[in-house]
Design an enzyme around this catalytic site. Structure first.
Site, short mmCIF file in Angstrom:
data_model
loop_
_atom_site.label_atom_id
_atom_site.label_comp_id
_atom_site.label_asym_id
_atom_site.label_seq_id
_atom_site.Cartn_x
_atom_site.Cartn_y
_atom_site.Cartn_z
N THR A 7 14.86 21.32 30.20
CA THR A 7 15.99 20.44 29.75
C THR A 7 15.70 19.02 29.73
O THR A 7 15.18 18.56 30.77
CB THR A 7 16.93 20.60 31.09
OG1 THR A 7 17.11 21.98 30.91
CG2 THR A 7 18.18 19.91 30.81
N LYS A 10 18.20 15.03 37.51
CA LYS A 10 17.63 14.65 36.12
C LYS A 10 18.68 14.97 35.06
O LYS A 10 18.95 14.08 34.09
CB LYS A 10 16.24 14.97 36.08
CG LYS A 10 15.73 14.56 34.59
CD LYS A 10 15.81 15.96 33.70
CE LYS A 10 15.08 17.20 34.19
NZ LYS A 10 15.05 18.25 33.34
N LYS A 58 23.04 22.71 26.54
CA LYS A 58 22.26 22.64 27.89
C LYS A 58 23.07 21.74 28.62
O LYS A 58 23.50 21.95 30.05
CB LYS A 58 20.81 22.51 28.09
CG LYS A 58 20.26 22.97 29.47
CD LYS A 58 20.55 24.03 30.07
CE LYS A 58 20.19 24.18 31.49
NZ LYS A 58 18.72 24.14 31.72
#
Length: 291
Positions: free
Chosen positions: A98, A241, A173
């Site tokens: 990701t 993150k 995502k």
């Protein structure tokens, strides 16, 4: 499916399970990870070790990466002894990390110059989905590159969808992580409420998990929370993150996301308390240990 030589960079919690699916299907897999000892079990099962991403990519038809941060992705593709130094024309690279949509576009542009294809293919489903081969895989890139790797994705995922041009998979995502972030807060608060009300939280889950409140996190992670099992299926530090990438992208689009902002603050608090290497379900600690 004809056996392929696959290079796989990053054999962490999910990556190791993915490699095992490819080996079981008869594909040759070359692996590289920064700490070789983490790959030793896979080498014992038939994977071949490479000394660098460049070496791993040299003989591969498909190169897959699954590392931690966008900076790691940039390093394994563009750094010294990186993938783009070793990849051969006609190959396809697939980044399962990701990461940043802009970085996915950059990788696609550079691989095209080398006569290669590129698919950004972040996944969802955690350690359980990787182990069971039931990941959701969100893909961006050209139709041609996607079709080349789609049979391989079928070995590790039960929901594989091509969404469009390079970067599209990463944007999908982000939508996924946004939904998880606010849902996780709801799961933790539902359990905290049930406990505070003097209820049996396991029986509460039996009642609500199959109704309108049902979600993957409620069914799979809430039981772990109640058992005090905070082992990572997906790390807090990596989820944090992701939330920051989503907020950065939303800022560019001038889209306010107050729920994600709250989740980012809470996970930042959790990380600051030393739980960055725990699973995302450890958010529950803020309600039980620090409330």
């Amino acid at each position: 499916m004809e056996p392929k030589r696959i290079a796989f960079i990053g054999t962490g919690v999910m990556g190791a399970s993915i490699v095992r699916h490819f080996l079981a299907a008869g594909h040759g897999v070359t692996v590289y990870t920064r700490t070789k000892s983490k790959a030793d079990p896979l080498i014992g099962e038939g994977a071949v070790w490479a000394e660098s991403p460049e070496e791993a990519a040299r003989e591969a038809k498909v190169v897959m990466t699954m590392v931690g941060y966008p900076s790691d992705v940039e390093d394994v593709y563009f750094g010294d002894q990186g993938i783009l130094s070793g990849i051969r024309p006609g190959s396809v690279v697939c980044d399962l990390t990701t990461s940043s949509p802009q970085l996915a576009v950059r990788i696609a542009e550079e691989t095209e110059k080398l006569g290669c294809g590129s698919v950004d293919a972040p996944v969802s489903g955690g350690d359980v989905g990787a182990r069971n081969g039931t990941l959701s895989i969100m893909c961006g890139g050209t139709e041609e590159a996607f079709r080349e790797v789609e049979p391989l994705f079928g070995l590790i995922g039960s929901n594989v969808i091509h969404h469009g041009q390079a970067g599209s998979g990463q944007h999908v995502k982000m939508s996924n992580q946004i939904a998880i972030a606010t849902n996780m807060i709801g799961v933790c608060e539902a359990l905290a409420y049930a406990v505070k009300a003097g209820l049996n939280p396991e029986r509460v889950l039996e009642s609500i998990a199959t109704g309108a409140a049902g979600s993957w996190s409620l069914s799979n992670l809430a039981p772990r929370m109640l058992k005090g099992d905070f082992a990572p299926g997906f790390y807090v530090k990596h989820f944090l993150k992701d939330l920051r990438i989503a907020l950065d992208e939303a800022k560019v689009m001038e889209l306010p996301l107050p729920g994600v902002e709250l989740a980012e603050q809470m996970y930042s608090d959790l990380s600051a308390r030393g739980f960055g290497d725990d699973g995302t379900q450890s958010l529950y600690k803020l309600y039980t240990q620090f409330s």
